[in-house]
Structures are given as C-alpha cells and as structure tokens.
Design a protein around this motif. Structure first.
Motif, short mmCIF file in Angstrom:
data_model
loop_
_atom_site.label_atom_id
_atom_site.label_comp_id
_atom_site.label_asym_id
_atom_site.label_seq_id
_atom_site.Cartn_x
_atom_site.Cartn_y
_atom_site.Cartn_z
N HIS A 4 0.83 -1.20 0.00
CA HIS A 4 0.00 0.00 0.00
C HIS A 4 0.87 1.26 0.00
N ILE A 5 1.87 1.29 0.86
CA ILE A 5 2.77 2.45 0.93
C ILE A 5 3.56 2.59 -0.37
N HIS A 6 3.99 1.47 -0.93
CA HIS A 6 4.73 1.50 -2.20
C HIS A 6 3.87 2.11 -3.31
N GLN A 9 3.61 5.89 -2.75
CA GLN A 9 4.85 6.58 -3.13
C GLN A 9 4.99 6.62 -4.64
N ALA A 10 4.61 5.56 -5.33
CA ALA A 10 4.69 5.54 -6.80
C ALA A 10 3.69 6.49 -7.42
N SER A 11 2.52 6.68 -6.78
CA SER A 11 1.49 7.54 -7.36
C SER A 11 1.81 9.02 -7.19
N LYS A 12 2.79 9.37 -6.36
CA LYS A 12 3.16 10.77 -6.19
C LYS A 12 3.66 11.37 -7.50
N PHE A 13 4.21 10.51 -8.33
CA PHE A 13 4.73 10.98 -9.61
C PHE A 13 3.69 10.86 -10.70
N ASP A 14 2.53 10.28 -10.39
CA ASP A 14 1.44 10.15 -11.33
C ASP A 14 0.59 11.41 -11.32
N MET A 18 -4.08 8.82 -5.78
CA MET A 18 -4.96 7.81 -5.20
C MET A 18 -5.18 8.13 -3.73
N THR A 19 -6.35 7.74 -3.22
CA THR A 19 -6.65 7.94 -1.82
C THR A 19 -5.83 6.95 -1.02
#
Length: 102
Positions: A4-6, A9-14, A18-19
């Motif tokens: 979930h944390i991964h 962290q990956a969606s920060k650059f998207d 995501m919630t």
C-alpha cells in the motif's frame, strides 16, 4: 501495508492521485475506532462474567500530572471444559484533576 505504501509513493509521480488514508486525522480516527471496539469487547466479557473487580493505581508523569490507571480483573468460565481463567484488561489512563476523594 508495504504494498500500500509503495503504491502511494509511486502515485506521487502520477497525475492521478490515489486515496491513501495515511493522514494523521484518519489514522487517529482508525486508532480511536479500534480502541473503542476493543474496549467494548472487554466490557462485554466483564458483563458476562460472574465476578469482577476494578483496579485503580495513581502515578504522576514527567510533567508531574497525576494520572489514574484503570484495570478490570474478571473471571471467565469455559462452559465446555469447566476451566476458570482470571483475566486482567487495561482500560485506560485518565488525568486526575483533584485528589480530595470527592
């Protein structure tokens, strides 16, 4: 949790966020909900038991604030095996505003 944390962290650059429910307010709300559920479970066990006692102990913390610890001790009877178990459950710590006995 690691996955979930991964993903967060990956969606920060998207461009699409995501919630994640990792904010301090939602975490505090989840902790309070879990604590209430556990406390209700313990209180139901105490209500089911025939015998119980309340243990209170006072102490002061680092800032010299008096606090009282509340512990419940109760008897659980296993109806199948007829075994008796004595349980102690920590309920909470409360600040003491007065030590006059009132």
């Amino acid at each position: 949790m690691r996955e979930h944390i991964h993903r967060i962290q990956a969606s920060k650059f998207d461009s699409t966020r995501m919630t994640h429910y990792l904010g301090d307010q939602i975490q505090n709300e989840i902790i309070n909900l879990l604590g209430t559920t556990i406390k209700n479970y313990i209180l139901n066990k105490v209500r089911e038991s025939k015998y119980f006692s309340i243990i209170l102990d006072c102490t002061s913390d680092v800032s010299h604030t008096e606090q009282i610890t509340v512990i419940l001790r109760y008897v659980v009877l296993n109806s199948e095996t007829k075994n008796v178990t004595i349980c102690e459950s920590f309920i909470g710590i409360c600040p003491i505003t007065s030590s006059t006995g009132e």
